[in-house]
Design an enzyme around this catalytic site. Structure first.
Site, PDB file in Angstrom:
ATOM      1  N   CYS A 150       8.177   7.904  -0.452  1.00  0.00           N
ATOM      2  CA  CYS A 150       7.905   7.726   0.977  1.00  0.00           C
ATOM      3  C   CYS A 150       7.901   9.092   1.638  1.00  0.00           C
ATOM      4  O   CYS A 150       8.774   9.912   1.352  1.00  0.00           O
ATOM      5  CB  CYS A 150       8.992   6.830   1.577  1.00  0.00           C
ATOM      6  SG  CYS A 150       8.777   6.524   3.332  1.00  0.00           S
ATOM      7  N   LEU A 151       6.940   9.328   2.509  1.00  0.00           N
ATOM      8  CA  LEU A 151       6.869  10.621   3.195  1.00  0.00           C
ATOM      9  C   LEU A 151       8.086  10.854   4.083  1.00  0.00           C
ATOM     10  O   LEU A 151       8.386  11.992   4.427  1.00  0.00           O
ATOM     11  CB  LEU A 151       5.581  10.712   4.026  1.00  0.00           C
ATOM     12  CG  LEU A 151       4.273  10.756   3.224  1.00  0.00           C
ATOM     13  CD1 LEU A 151       3.066  10.775   4.153  1.00  0.00           C
ATOM     14  CD2 LEU A 151       4.250  11.954   2.288  1.00  0.00           C
ATOM     15  N   HIS A 166       7.919  -0.714   6.996  1.00  0.00           N
ATOM     16  CA  HIS A 166       8.222   0.311   8.018  1.00  0.00           C
ATOM     17  C   HIS A 166       8.097  -0.274   9.419  1.00  0.00           C
ATOM     18  O   HIS A 166       8.889   0.031  10.306  1.00  0.00           O
ATOM     19  CB  HIS A 166       7.252   1.494   7.896  1.00  0.00           C
ATOM     20  CG  HIS A 166       7.629   2.514   6.867  1.00  0.00           C
ATOM     21  ND1 HIS A 166       8.819   3.212   6.908  1.00  0.00           N
ATOM     22  CD2 HIS A 166       6.973   2.968   5.768  1.00  0.00           C
ATOM     23  CE1 HIS A 166       8.873   4.059   5.871  1.00  0.00           C
ATOM     24  NE2 HIS A 166       7.762   3.925   5.170  1.00  0.00           N
ATOM     25  N   GLN A 185       6.695   5.850  11.332  1.00  0.00           N
ATOM     26  CA  GLN A 185       7.105   7.118  10.730  1.00  0.00           C
ATOM     27  C   GLN A 185       6.739   8.325  11.591  1.00  0.00           C
ATOM     28  O   GLN A 185       7.255   9.421  11.370  1.00  0.00           O
ATOM     29  CB  GLN A 185       6.470   7.290   9.345  1.00  0.00           C
ATOM     30  CG  GLN A 185       6.995   6.301   8.319  1.00  0.00           C
ATOM     31  CD  GLN A 185       6.253   6.458   7.005  1.00  0.00           C
ATOM     32  OE1 GLN A 185       5.221   5.847   6.802  1.00  0.00           O
ATOM     33  NE2 GLN A 185       6.762   7.294   6.119  1.00  0.00           N
ATOM     34  N   GLY A 239       0.047   6.429   2.106  1.00  0.00           N
ATOM     35  CA  GLY A 239       0.220   5.459   3.186  1.00  0.00           C
ATOM     36  C   GLY A 239       1.132   6.030   4.247  1.00  0.00           C
ATOM     37  O   GLY A 239       1.994   6.856   3.952  1.00  0.00           O
ATOM     38  N   HIS A 278       4.947  -1.886   1.407  1.00  0.00           N
ATOM     39  CA  HIS A 278       5.832  -0.769   1.764  1.00  0.00           C
ATOM     40  C   HIS A 278       5.600  -0.349   3.226  1.00  0.00           C
ATOM     41  O   HIS A 278       6.546  -0.199   3.997  1.00  0.00           O
ATOM     42  CB  HIS A 278       5.564   0.398   0.799  1.00  0.00           C
ATOM     43  CG  HIS A 278       6.302   1.663   1.112  1.00  0.00           C
ATOM     44  ND1 HIS A 278       7.226   2.220   0.257  1.00  0.00           N
ATOM     45  CD2 HIS A 278       6.235   2.500   2.180  1.00  0.00           C
ATOM     46  CE1 HIS A 278       7.710   3.325   0.800  1.00  0.00           C
ATOM     47  NE2 HIS A 278       7.114   3.526   1.970  1.00  0.00           N
ATOM     48  N   GLU A 279       4.326  -0.192   3.590  1.00  0.00           N
ATOM     49  CA  GLU A 279       4.012   0.264   4.960  1.00  0.00           C
ATOM     50  C   GLU A 279       4.378  -0.806   5.985  1.00  0.00           C
ATOM     51  O   GLU A 279       4.843  -0.493   7.080  1.00  0.00           O
ATOM     52  CB  GLU A 279       2.533   0.644   5.086  1.00  0.00           C
ATOM     53  CG  GLU A 279       2.058   1.767   4.179  1.00  0.00           C
ATOM     54  CD  GLU A 279       2.970   2.980   4.166  1.00  0.00           C
ATOM     55  OE1 GLU A 279       3.605   3.270   5.200  1.00  0.00           O
ATOM     56  OE2 GLU A 279       3.072   3.633   3.120  1.00  0.00           O
TER      57      GLU A 279
HETATM   58 NI    NI Z   1       7.171   4.979   3.485  1.00  0.00          NI
END
Ligand code: NI
Length: 173
Positions: A92-93, A138, A51, A46, A134-135
């Site tokens: 998380c990236l 963000h 991000q 995701g 989660h996304e």
């Molecule tokens: Ni994330």
């Protein structure tokens, strides 16, 4: 297509609250395409626009093994969340190498526009439900480590800052 740079925690830009997407046009479709490519390249499931320093309500998700079931959510809204919760280890990236448990609703229903500008409703449970929540966090400027204790969060912050310094040092060698 272009690989985008993923902001790393604790970059303050990750805490920007995203604005609604005004129109699902060629520009948004191009960003979504680049985000998917960036997410696949980084082996993520995701990625939120926040991000990649685009502060509009857009997320891409693909939890399939074959990386062939992309889900693009534009202006997503959670219209229902189950009272039951689950705790899953999340990563998380923007916080590479860190995984920790977060409690979230076990199932959600989300309404969002697709790449054709059509309003769609998605019912999700398990990993997909986790990923959507989660996304969407963000987009509100929230990174999952903010659910953890201040002690853990500070350790992660220190680790991330050191990691970045080490990378920068290696890059100039
Ligand atoms: Ni994330």
């Amino acid at each position: 297509m272009t690989l985008l740079t993923i902001l790393r925690y604790p970059d303050p830009r990750l805490h920007t609250v995203a604005k609604p997407v005004a129109a699902v046009d060629a520009r948004i479709r191009a960003i979504a395409r680049d985000m998917l490519e960036t997410m696949y390249e980084a082996q993520g499931i995701g990625l939120a626009a926040s991000q990649v320093d685009v502060h509009e309500r857009l997320v891409v998700i693909d939890i399939s093994e074959g990386h062939d079931q992309p889900l693009v959510l534009i202006n997503p809204e959670i219209v229902w969340a189950s009272p039951e919760t689950q705790v899953n280890d999340e990563g998380c990236l923007s916080v590479p190498g860190v995984y920790d448990g977060v409690q979230r609703a076990s199932a959600v229903r989300v309404q969002a526009l697709d790449l054709d500008g059509q309003l769609r409703t998605h019912s999700a449970e398990g990993l997909l439900a986790v990923c959507i929540q989660h996304e969407m966090d963000h987009l509100m400027g929230k990174v999952f480590v903010e659910y953890l204790s201040p002690l853990k969060r500070n350790r992660i912050k220190t680790k991330m800052i050191k990691q970045k310094k080490d990378e920068e040092r290696d890059a100039v060698r």
